[in-house]
Design an enzyme around this catalytic site. Structure first.
Site, PDB file in Angstrom:
ATOM      1  N   GLN A  46      11.109  -7.197   1.127  1.00  0.00           N
ATOM      2  CA  GLN A  46      10.803  -5.937   0.474  1.00  0.00           C
ATOM      3  C   GLN A  46      11.186  -4.748   1.346  1.00  0.00           C
ATOM      4  O   GLN A  46      11.082  -3.608   0.898  1.00  0.00           O
ATOM      5  CB  GLN A  46       9.290  -5.864   0.183  1.00  0.00           C
ATOM      6  CG  GLN A  46       8.793  -6.900  -0.804  1.00  0.00           C
ATOM      7  CD  GLN A  46       7.285  -6.929  -0.903  1.00  0.00           C
ATOM      8  OE1 GLN A  46       6.674  -7.973  -0.728  1.00  0.00           O
ATOM      9  NE2 GLN A  46       6.652  -5.792  -1.181  1.00  0.00           N
ATOM     10  N   PHE A  99       4.965  -9.550  -3.763  1.00  0.00           N
ATOM     11  CA  PHE A  99       3.524  -9.243  -3.795  1.00  0.00           C
ATOM     12  C   PHE A  99       2.993  -8.730  -2.458  1.00  0.00           C
ATOM     13  O   PHE A  99       1.801  -8.814  -2.190  1.00  0.00           O
ATOM     14  CB  PHE A  99       2.712 -10.475  -4.225  1.00  0.00           C
ATOM     15  CG  PHE A  99       3.251 -11.167  -5.443  1.00  0.00           C
ATOM     16  CD1 PHE A  99       3.309 -10.505  -6.654  1.00  0.00           C
ATOM     17  CD2 PHE A  99       3.713 -12.468  -5.373  1.00  0.00           C
ATOM     18  CE1 PHE A  99       3.813 -11.140  -7.788  1.00  0.00           C
ATOM     19  CE2 PHE A  99       4.221 -13.106  -6.491  1.00  0.00           C
ATOM     20  CZ  PHE A  99       4.272 -12.438  -7.705  1.00  0.00           C
ATOM     21  N   GLU A 144       6.903  -7.923   2.841  1.00  0.00           N
ATOM     22  CA  GLU A 144       7.033  -6.581   3.417  1.00  0.00           C
ATOM     23  C   GLU A 144       7.288  -6.673   4.915  1.00  0.00           C
ATOM     24  O   GLU A 144       8.206  -6.054   5.437  1.00  0.00           O
ATOM     25  CB  GLU A 144       5.792  -5.750   3.124  1.00  0.00           C
ATOM     26  CG  GLU A 144       5.932  -4.307   3.575  1.00  0.00           C
ATOM     27  CD  GLU A 144       4.802  -3.410   3.099  1.00  0.00           C
ATOM     28  OE1 GLU A 144       4.679  -2.298   3.631  1.00  0.00           O
ATOM     29  OE2 GLU A 144       4.044  -3.816   2.188  1.00  0.00           O
ATOM     30  N   ARG A 197      -6.931   1.774   3.347  1.00  0.00           N
ATOM     31  CA  ARG A 197      -6.923   1.849   1.881  1.00  0.00           C
ATOM     32  C   ARG A 197      -8.185   1.229   1.300  1.00  0.00           C
ATOM     33  O   ARG A 197      -8.665   1.658   0.244  1.00  0.00           O
ATOM     34  CB  ARG A 197      -5.665   1.197   1.304  1.00  0.00           C
ATOM     35  CG  ARG A 197      -5.474   1.478  -0.181  1.00  0.00           C
ATOM     36  CD  ARG A 197      -4.146   0.954  -0.703  1.00  0.00           C
ATOM     37  NE  ARG A 197      -3.051   1.874  -0.495  1.00  0.00           N
ATOM     38  CZ  ARG A 197      -2.590   2.729  -1.418  1.00  0.00           C
ATOM     39  NH1 ARG A 197      -3.174   2.791  -2.597  1.00  0.00           N
ATOM     40  NH2 ARG A 197      -1.569   3.517  -1.167  1.00  0.00           N
ATOM     41  N   ARG A 199      -0.551  -7.178  -2.841  1.00  0.00           N
ATOM     42  CA  ARG A 199      -0.726  -6.328  -4.022  1.00  0.00           C
ATOM     43  C   ARG A 199      -2.123  -5.674  -4.076  1.00  0.00           C
ATOM     44  O   ARG A 199      -3.127  -6.350  -4.251  1.00  0.00           O
ATOM     45  CB  ARG A 199      -0.507  -7.178  -5.263  1.00  0.00           C
ATOM     46  CG  ARG A 199      -0.227  -6.425  -6.538  1.00  0.00           C
ATOM     47  CD  ARG A 199       0.079  -7.418  -7.635  1.00  0.00           C
ATOM     48  NE  ARG A 199       0.676  -6.806  -8.807  1.00  0.00           N
ATOM     49  CZ  ARG A 199       1.165  -7.488  -9.835  1.00  0.00           C
ATOM     50  NH1 ARG A 199       1.137  -8.816  -9.817  1.00  0.00           N
ATOM     51  NH2 ARG A 199       1.696  -6.863 -10.866  1.00  0.00           N
ATOM     52  N   PHE A 256      -3.255  -3.881  -1.441  1.00  0.00           N
ATOM     53  CA  PHE A 256      -3.204  -3.404  -0.054  1.00  0.00           C
ATOM     54  C   PHE A 256      -4.564  -2.931   0.451  1.00  0.00           C
ATOM     55  O   PHE A 256      -4.699  -1.851   1.002  1.00  0.00           O
ATOM     56  CB  PHE A 256      -2.171  -2.264   0.024  1.00  0.00           C
ATOM     57  CG  PHE A 256      -1.563  -2.065   1.393  1.00  0.00           C
ATOM     58  CD1 PHE A 256      -0.589  -2.925   1.863  1.00  0.00           C
ATOM     59  CD2 PHE A 256      -1.954  -1.019   2.190  1.00  0.00           C
ATOM     60  CE1 PHE A 256      -0.011  -2.735   3.113  1.00  0.00           C
ATOM     61  CE2 PHE A 256      -1.387  -0.811   3.444  1.00  0.00           C
ATOM     62  CZ  PHE A 256      -0.415  -1.678   3.903  1.00  0.00           C
ATOM     63  N   THR A 276       0.030   5.525   2.291  1.00  0.00           N
ATOM     64  CA  THR A 276      -0.881   6.282   3.142  1.00  0.00           C
ATOM     65  C   THR A 276      -0.204   6.653   4.467  1.00  0.00           C
ATOM     66  O   THR A 276      -0.612   7.622   5.110  1.00  0.00           O
ATOM     67  CB  THR A 276      -2.172   5.491   3.417  1.00  0.00           C
ATOM     68  OG1 THR A 276      -1.838   4.189   3.903  1.00  0.00           O
ATOM     69  CG2 THR A 276      -3.002   5.357   2.147  1.00  0.00           C
ATOM     70  N   ALA A 329       3.392  -0.201  -2.270  1.00  0.00           N
ATOM     71  CA  ALA A 329       2.490   0.895  -2.636  1.00  0.00           C
ATOM     72  C   ALA A 329       2.689   1.337  -4.082  1.00  0.00           C
ATOM     73  O   ALA A 329       2.354   2.469  -4.431  1.00  0.00           O
ATOM     74  CB  ALA A 329       2.658   2.081  -1.681  1.00  0.00           C
ATOM     75  N   GLU A 345       0.496  -2.309  -8.769  1.00  0.00           N
ATOM     76  CA  GLU A 345      -0.745  -2.801  -8.175  1.00  0.00           C
ATOM     77  C   GLU A 345      -2.007  -2.591  -9.015  1.00  0.00           C
ATOM     78  O   GLU A 345      -2.863  -3.479  -9.083  1.00  0.00           O
ATOM     79  CB  GLU A 345      -0.947  -2.162  -6.797  1.00  0.00           C
ATOM     80  CG  GLU A 345       0.069  -2.618  -5.769  1.00  0.00           C
ATOM     81  CD  GLU A 345      -0.006  -1.795  -4.493  1.00  0.00           C
ATOM     82  OE1 GLU A 345      -0.349  -2.352  -3.448  1.00  0.00           O
ATOM     83  OE2 GLU A 345       0.291  -0.584  -4.557  1.00  0.00           O
TER      84      GLU A 345
END
Length: 787
Positions: A211, A242, A246, A324, A356, A358, A456, A525, A727
């Site tokens: 990702q 998902f 990342e 988060r 997903r 986060f 964020t 995100a 998400e």
């Protein structure tokens, strides 16, 4: 650049707002979609295998790779001592993630060394011949152990507003408790994979299922001792991500590249499912302590939350994930006095990572559990208590982190679903039914979602695109987002097509590559379309403005009289084909390529104080779920689900509905059947489909009603006034968890609130039922009474 308004009206749109099928849908079902393992293998390709640690925590006493290197077919074997630059860390943002363990291993499954051989079988067999000896050290395996030893990967963070202690002490009523929330494996259909192909001058081409191609590029260059311009990372598509691709893809890409550099031959690294699940991080599991003060109406006066997550051996993305969780511990509710303490616990298990939501889902679970407990303490329906605590529009509309909720549609969403799901009629009928059913109990719950959209980490809120227009009228687009099945490329193509009044089929999106769009952010995100769609639109408008300027001068027409629609261009009322205008412009030496760049406005917050505006806007939704629980076995079935979700003005209703339904089912799996289990030695035991249960077709709700709130419109200037959808729908599944809890409460005629942790497996449900009966004074569990 000031982006002009779209020239056409809504009724002129040819692609946007249409349920255009996913651009790869037919290829997916026919098997023609090309993933990395489908790419024709280069000549002299080698296959790699990673040997991992057998223990959770220990010192490497001996590592002898000579027996491995002597095995048939082996071309290379590398450990930490063999790294070309001495660099051995691929942590995203914070150090702590070595490519290969050096002196210490910190989780069972940690990468120790890698082998490249002619076949995967040879590489694996050779790796097992190495001599590895450990001195075991004490291991911290649970959050509770980490808290007791003050073991953390990052410092504790506290968010406060008002005086939580005082407000709770003065409140008429008070509750406290603890909730355990399990983790979740990503279980993407396509596992982790990378293929590295060495080129001229030491350059490296890396095909990675990731990702975040730019981060892979950075890590490969850093570990191999190359400049970033010597590494190209390409991603055509992923078979699911998902969040699990990342940061987690970096290890596989770097190892493949290291072995390719060492041997001068292409290398593919594709772990099997067991190794994949053991090597890679999961959704963070949490424990949460809550203390809440409230009045007789159920209105919250103050909350004190302690959130502690299992981060694993290193920080990875645990900082922003836990941030988060803090930002979403309010969910849909105004909390006047708040204290949220967030511990980022270090354990000798795999480093947990993005998933997903986060951290948002875990934060929401805490406040929703507390709301449910308030309702059951007071004997009020939980939906009533939820509605009484909702954020307001004119007041009670500022979050604990000082962001104003400006686009509040919570009451409308909940009210509409309340009516369409027939919540109150069904509540009455279910209560009556439960009173006459001794062993089967029904449960019902309606829960809302308010989810913030933006990274964020503010600097990630940017994107780039490159658009090419050819003289046959076709368009080719490259942008920084990655396609993982979510339909990003389809939406972006729709956006670009409509800017020129063309058909969706006129736009071809090419594989994401660091060689065309540099310094990209992760596709995460939920911001893929917001960022890359707008960047692509800006590129399209740049070319369109050139064409308008050229046509106005060439045909002596005012720019305002030039309209693109229906694959034609109307110039002062006279129409010509789009391709004709393109050719005229080309012959007049007008540039037909452009880049686009977009940075999200307004977002800014101070991570040291946890104050500011971390999100551009919120996406909202609500879900009503009904379950049937067998109190003799703990088994249950989701009978009916009603979803109403806010996507703003949908760019593609079909794609959005797929995300809503799929996200809900994935969230349902997290809270019901997907249980991760480590044994007493810290070894993951649920590392295959045989032991880890994701939802199957038979787990789908018997009646599944999902709708888009088609009246919604994003008040922020987001592309086509749409909203992110990747998400937020996952958290709609919190309603299933509370419906199960409601059914358990019916066992005690709703007199006592049951204690239920997540995931609500049949075993946990049965234990909760037995515990509730014991609290009621019935010391004979129901299943024994039935016998």
């Amino acid at each position: 650049m000031t982006v002009p308004r779209t020239s056409g009206s809504e009724d002129m749109l040819r692609a946007v707002r249409r349920p255009v099928p996913h651009d790869s849908a037919e290829k997916h079902v026919s098997g023609e979609a090309i993933y990395i393992d489908d790419i024709p293998e280069p000549r002299a390709l080698l296959h790699a295998y990673i040997r991992s640690s057998d223990i959770a925590h220990g010192r490497i006493k001996k590592l002898d790779l000579a027996p491995t290197r002597a095995q048939p077919g082996v071309a290379a074997a590398l450990a930490a001592a063999d790294l070309p630059t001495g660099h051995n860390d691929i942590g995203p943002g914070f150090a702590g993630d070595p490519v290969f363990a050096e002196q210490i291993v910190e989780y069972a499954g940690q990468s120790v060394f890698a082998v490249a051989a002619e076949t995967r079988e040879q590489a694996r067999a050779a790796a097992m011949q190495a001599v590895v000896e450990y001195e075991e050290l004490p291991a911290i395996l649970t959050i509770e152990e980490a808290l007791a030893q003050d073991a953390q990967v990052l410092p504790t963070v506290t968010l406060m507003r008002g005086d939580a202690d005082k407000s709770i002490a003065k409140a008429p009523r008070r509750i406290s408790g603890r909730l355990a929330i399990g983790g979740q494996d990503h279980f993407y259909l396509e596992g982790q994979i990378a293929m590295a192909v060495p080129g001229e001058d030491g350059d490296m081409l890396v095909y990675s299922s990731t990702q975040h191609p730019s981060e892979i590029q950075h890590h490969v260059a850093h570990i191999l001792g190359l400049d970033a311009n010597g590494v190209t990372v390409e991603t055509r598509r992923m078979g699911g991500g998902f969040g699990g691709k990342e940061t987690q893809g970096a290890l596989f890409a770097v190892v493949a590249a290291l072995l390719a550099q060492k041997t001068g031959r292409p290398v593919k690294l594709r772990p099997d499912r067991d190794d994949d699940m053991i090597l890679t991080g999961k959704r963070h599991d949490f424990i949460a302590d809550y203390v809440v003060g409230f009045d007789e109406e159920g209105r919250i006066h103050g909350v004190d939350f302690m959130l502690a997550s299992r981060c694993g051996m290193s920080p990875d993305l645990s900082g922003p994930v836990n941030d988060r969780a803090i930002f979403h511990a309010d969910n849909a509710y105004f909390l006047p006095h708040v204290r949220i303490v967030s511990h980022r616990s270090k354990t000798h298990t795999v480093s947990n990572t993005a998933f997903r939501g986060f951290g948002g889902p875990q934060g929401m679970m805490v406040i929703e559990y507390a709301i449910d407990e308030i309702a059951r303490t007071l004997g009020i329906d939980p939906l009533t208590v939820r509605k009484r605590n909702l954020y307001g529009k004119r007041d009670r509309n500022v979050t604990p982190y000082t962001m104003k909720v400006e686009d509040n549609i919570l009451a409308k969403i909940i009210g509409e679903l309340e009516r369409t799901s027939e919540y109150w009629q069904r509540r009455k009928a279910i209560t009556a039914w439960n009173a006459t059913s001794p062993f089967l109990k029904r449960g019902l719950a309606l829960t809302p979602v308010k989810f913030g959209i933006a990274f964020t980490a503010t600097h990630f809120n940017q994107a780039g695109a490159l658009l090419l227009v050819y003289t046959d009228g076709s368009l080719k687009l490259n942008h920084g987002g990655t396609e993982m099945g979510q339909g990003l490329n389809t939406k972006v193509a729709q956006i670009v097509a409509d800017e020129f009044g063309l058909d969706f089929e006129d736009v071809k999106i090419t594989p994401t590559t660091t060689g065309k769009v540099p310094n990209t952010s992760a596709t995460a995100a939920s911001s893929g379309t917001d960022l890359n769609g707008r960047a692509s639109l800006i590129a399209a408008r740049t070319i369109k403005e050139r064409l308008i300027k050229f046509a106005a001068a060439h045909f002596h027409v005012a720019p305002g009289k030039i309209v693109f629609a229906n694959r034609e261009v109307s110039i002062g009322g006279e129409k010509m084909a789009f391709v004709e205008l393109v050719n005229l412009a080309y012959k007049a030496r007008v540039s037909l390529s452009a880049t686009g760049y977009f940075a999200t406005p307004k977002v800014a917050y101070d991570p040291t104080t946890m104050r500011g505006r971390p999100f551009l806007y919120f996406a909202y939704g609500a879900a009503a779920s009904e379950v049937l629980v067998d109190t003799l076995t703990g088994e249950y079935k989701v009978e009916r689900v009603d979803l109403l979700h806010d996507v703003g003005k949908s760019i593609n209703p079909a794609i959005d509905m797929g995300q809503i339904e799929g996200g809900f089912i994935q969230g349902m799996g997290w809270l019901t059947s997907e249980e991760l289990y480590w044994d007493a030695k810290g070894r993951l035991q649920t590392h295959a489909p045989s032991t880890y249960k994701i939802p199957a077709c038979s787990d789908l709700p018997r009646q599944f009603n999902a709708r888009i709130a088609d009246w919604s419109r994003n008040r922020e200037d987001v592309v086509y006034r749409s909203k992110a959808v990747g998400e937020p729908p996952l958290m709609l599944a919190i309603s299933v968890f509370h419906a199960i809890k409601d059914a358990i409460a019916a066992v005690g005629q709703y007199q006592i609130s049951p204690q239920l942790d997540a995931p609500a497996t049949p075993e946990r449900v049965l234990n909760a039922i037995d515990a509730l009966r014991l609290r009621l004074g019935d010391h004979l569990p129901a299943r024994e009474a039935a016998e």
